[in-house]
Design a protein around this motif. Structure first.
Motif, mmCIF file in Angstrom:
data_model
loop_
_atom_site.group_PDB
_atom_site.id
_atom_site.type_symbol
_atom_site.label_atom_id
_atom_site.label_comp_id
_atom_site.label_asym_id
_atom_site.label_seq_id
_atom_site.Cartn_x
_atom_site.Cartn_y
_atom_site.Cartn_z
ATOM 1 N N LEU A 95 -3.662 -6.429 -14.727
ATOM 2 C CA LEU A 95 -2.954 -7.297 -15.661
ATOM 3 C C LEU A 95 -3.970 -7.753 -16.699
ATOM 4 C CD1 LEU A 95 -0.848 -9.541 -13.245
ATOM 5 C CD2 LEU A 95 0.045 -7.825 -14.815
ATOM 6 N N GLN A 96 -3.739 -7.421 -17.956
ATOM 7 C CA GLN A 96 -4.723 -7.706 -18.994
ATOM 8 C C GLN A 96 -4.980 -9.203 -19.160
ATOM 9 O OE1 GLN A 96 -6.588 -5.331 -20.534
ATOM 10 N NE2 GLN A 96 -5.552 -4.021 -19.032
ATOM 11 N N SER A 97 -3.956 -10.025 -18.931
ATOM 12 C CA SER A 97 -4.100 -11.462 -19.143
ATOM 13 C C SER A 97 -4.754 -12.177 -17.964
ATOM 14 C CB SER A 97 -2.732 -12.091 -19.428
ATOM 15 O OG SER A 97 -1.816 -11.759 -18.406
ATOM 16 N N TYR A 98 -4.944 -11.490 -16.843
ATOM 17 C CA TYR A 98 -5.493 -12.154 -15.655
ATOM 18 C C TYR A 98 -6.912 -12.655 -15.914
ATOM 19 C CZ TYR A 98 -5.873 -13.193 -10.661
ATOM 20 O OH TYR A 98 -5.999 -13.847 -9.447
ATOM 21 N N LYS A 99 -7.738 -11.804 -16.502
ATOM 22 C CA LYS A 99 -9.136 -12.198 -16.731
ATOM 23 C C LYS A 99 -9.241 -13.335 -17.737
ATOM 24 C CE LYS A 99 -9.860 -8.327 -19.997
ATOM 25 N NZ LYS A 99 -8.610 -7.595 -19.675
ATOM 26 N N CYS B 206 -5.133 -7.408 -5.160
ATOM 27 C CA CYS B 206 -3.804 -7.057 -4.651
ATOM 28 C C CYS B 206 -2.890 -6.606 -5.788
ATOM 29 C CB CYS B 206 -3.185 -8.247 -3.923
ATOM 30 S SG CYS B 206 -3.958 -8.634 -2.336
ATOM 31 N N LEU B 207 -2.909 -7.338 -6.893
ATOM 32 C CA LEU B 207 -2.084 -6.966 -8.042
ATOM 33 C C LEU B 207 -2.490 -5.600 -8.579
ATOM 34 C CD1 LEU B 207 -1.946 -10.402 -9.902
ATOM 35 C CD2 LEU B 207 -0.055 -9.273 -8.716
ATOM 36 N N ARG B 208 -3.785 -5.351 -8.616
ATOM 37 C CA ARG B 208 -4.270 -4.045 -9.071
ATOM 38 C C ARG B 208 -3.754 -2.934 -8.158
ATOM 39 N NH1 ARG B 208 -9.827 -4.689 -8.784
ATOM 40 N NH2 ARG B 208 -9.875 -5.481 -10.917
ATOM 41 N N TYR B 209 -3.725 -3.212 -6.861
ATOM 42 C CA TYR B 209 -3.235 -2.224 -5.896
ATOM 43 C C TYR B 209 -1.740 -1.980 -6.082
ATOM 44 C CZ TYR B 209 -2.273 0.014 -1.395
ATOM 45 O OH TYR B 209 -1.861 0.886 -0.416
ATOM 46 N N PHE B 210 -0.965 -3.054 -6.245
ATOM 47 C CA PHE B 210 0.483 -2.925 -6.394
ATOM 48 C C PHE B 210 0.850 -2.196 -7.685
ATOM 49 C CE2 PHE B 210 0.766 -7.174 -3.949
ATOM 50 C CZ PHE B 210 0.700 -6.512 -2.733
ATOM 51 N N TYR C 226 -4.023 -3.137 1.612
ATOM 52 C CA TYR C 226 -4.209 -3.088 0.170
ATOM 53 C C TYR C 226 -5.519 -2.407 -0.210
ATOM 54 C CZ TYR C 226 -0.654 -6.700 0.674
ATOM 55 O OH TYR C 226 0.467 -7.394 1.022
ATOM 56 N N GLY C 227 -5.739 -1.226 0.304
ATOM 57 C CA GLY C 227 -6.922 -0.484 -0.084
ATOM 58 C C GLY C 227 -8.198 -1.025 0.520
ATOM 59 N N PHE D 21 2.447 -19.546 -7.908
ATOM 60 C CA PHE D 21 3.541 -18.839 -8.577
ATOM 61 C C PHE D 21 3.480 -17.340 -8.292
ATOM 62 C CE2 PHE D 21 4.465 -16.157 -12.297
ATOM 63 C CZ PHE D 21 5.851 -16.269 -12.311
ATOM 64 N N ILE D 22 2.293 -16.753 -8.410
ATOM 65 C CA ILE D 22 2.147 -15.307 -8.216
ATOM 66 C C ILE D 22 2.592 -14.896 -6.819
ATOM 67 C CG2 ILE D 22 0.463 -13.431 -7.984
ATOM 68 C CD1 ILE D 22 -1.140 -14.782 -10.253
ATOM 69 N N TRP D 23 2.132 -15.625 -5.799
ATOM 70 C CA TRP D 23 2.439 -15.207 -4.436
ATOM 71 C C TRP D 23 3.881 -15.508 -4.041
ATOM 72 C CZ3 TRP D 23 0.192 -11.574 -2.002
ATOM 73 C CH2 TRP D 23 -1.134 -11.261 -2.316
ATOM 74 N N GLN D 24 4.466 -16.568 -4.584
ATOM 75 C CA GLN D 24 5.885 -16.799 -4.325
ATOM 76 C C GLN D 24 6.730 -15.732 -5.024
ATOM 77 O OE1 GLN D 24 7.268 -20.806 -4.859
ATOM 78 N NE2 GLN D 24 5.821 -21.633 -3.382
ATOM 79 N N PHE D 25 6.308 -15.330 -6.215
ATOM 80 C CA PHE D 25 6.996 -14.254 -6.938
ATOM 81 C C PHE D 25 6.910 -12.945 -6.152
ATOM 82 C CE2 PHE D 25 6.392 -10.699 -9.997
ATOM 83 C CZ PHE D 25 7.673 -10.645 -10.526
#
Length: 228
Positions: free
Chosen positions: A207-211, A198-202, A154-155, A135-139
């Motif tokens: 994202l608090q809920s990721y962990k 990658c999400l952190r870079y973008f 990406y850093g 879902f994340i990567w298609q989004f």
């Protein structure tokens, strides 16, 4: 006062003054919308139960000078996950990446499809993680982000193994769900860390809920550390 009706996936709610609540939703026709319900915290509120996160509902929105107002709602479906953290992660992703009023029915359909797939009975946590990565990567792809599996864009992230590249490639294919669900735990964990970075870079932040979704055991033991 103008109004419109649309299907909406309720993502989150926040308190306003008194007993009012602000609801954040992604709608089929108008993209991300923020609208309040007056006295939603009151036990007499008839609307609050129709718009709780995470549900699919039909709403009537009245435009306002300040906040728009939910003037009516009819609950269509409640999504029940084995782990609600994954629903919260998808919601946070939409909230942080999407600006209000930018409509894209593909995002609505993708989110709805993910919620339906992830709430299957007895779906193992590892498979929910794979569906979530898909879902994340298609989004991100719908938003125009491209995967660089070497990490150079990406850093300077660590390059991925071939198996992890294959999983990412599968995540972006519309009909690959059954194939990628067979991926090993080691590969899933590697792609999960890569995706978090990658999400952190973008977003220039976490994202608090990721962990809570991907590393719950580390959190419960008190040993969780932010992934590099």
């Amino acid at each position: 006062m103008s109004t419109f009706k649309t299907e909406a996936i309720i993502l989150a709610k926040r308190p306003l003054k008194d007993a009012d609540r602000l609801y954040i939703m992604y709608t089929k026709d108008h993209g991300k919308v923020e609208a309040k319900v007056r006295s939603a915290a009151s036990c007499k509120s008839k609307l609050a139960g129709q718009v709780e996160p995470i549900v699919l509902t039909r709403v009537m929105i009245a435009r306002g000078k300040g906040f728009d107002t939910i003037a009516g709602a009819q609950l269509v479906r409640t999504f029940l996950f084995n782990d609600q953290a994954f629903g919260a992660l998808a919601a946070e992703l939409i909230i942080k990446f999407i600006k209000p009023g930018v409509a894209d029915v593909r995002i609505f359909d993708l989110l709805l499809s993910y919620f339906k797939a992830a709430e299957q009975d007895n779906l193992p946590a590892e498979k929910i993680k794979i569906l979530t990565l898909r879902f994340i990567w298609q989004f991100l792809s719908l938003l125009g982000y491209q995967i660089d599996t070497n990490g150079h864009s990406y850093g300077e992230l660590p390059a991925l193994s071939q198996a992890s590249r294959d999983l990412l490639d599968g995540c972006l294919k519309q009909k690959s769900q059954l194939t990628i669900l067979k991926t090993s735990t080691k590969v899933v964990n590697e792609v999960a860390v890569f995706t978090q970075n990658c999400l952190r870079y973008f977003l220039e932040g976490d994202l608090q809920s990721y962990k809570f979704s991907f590393y719950p055991s580390a959190l419960s033991s008190g040993n969780h550390q932010t992934r590099p």
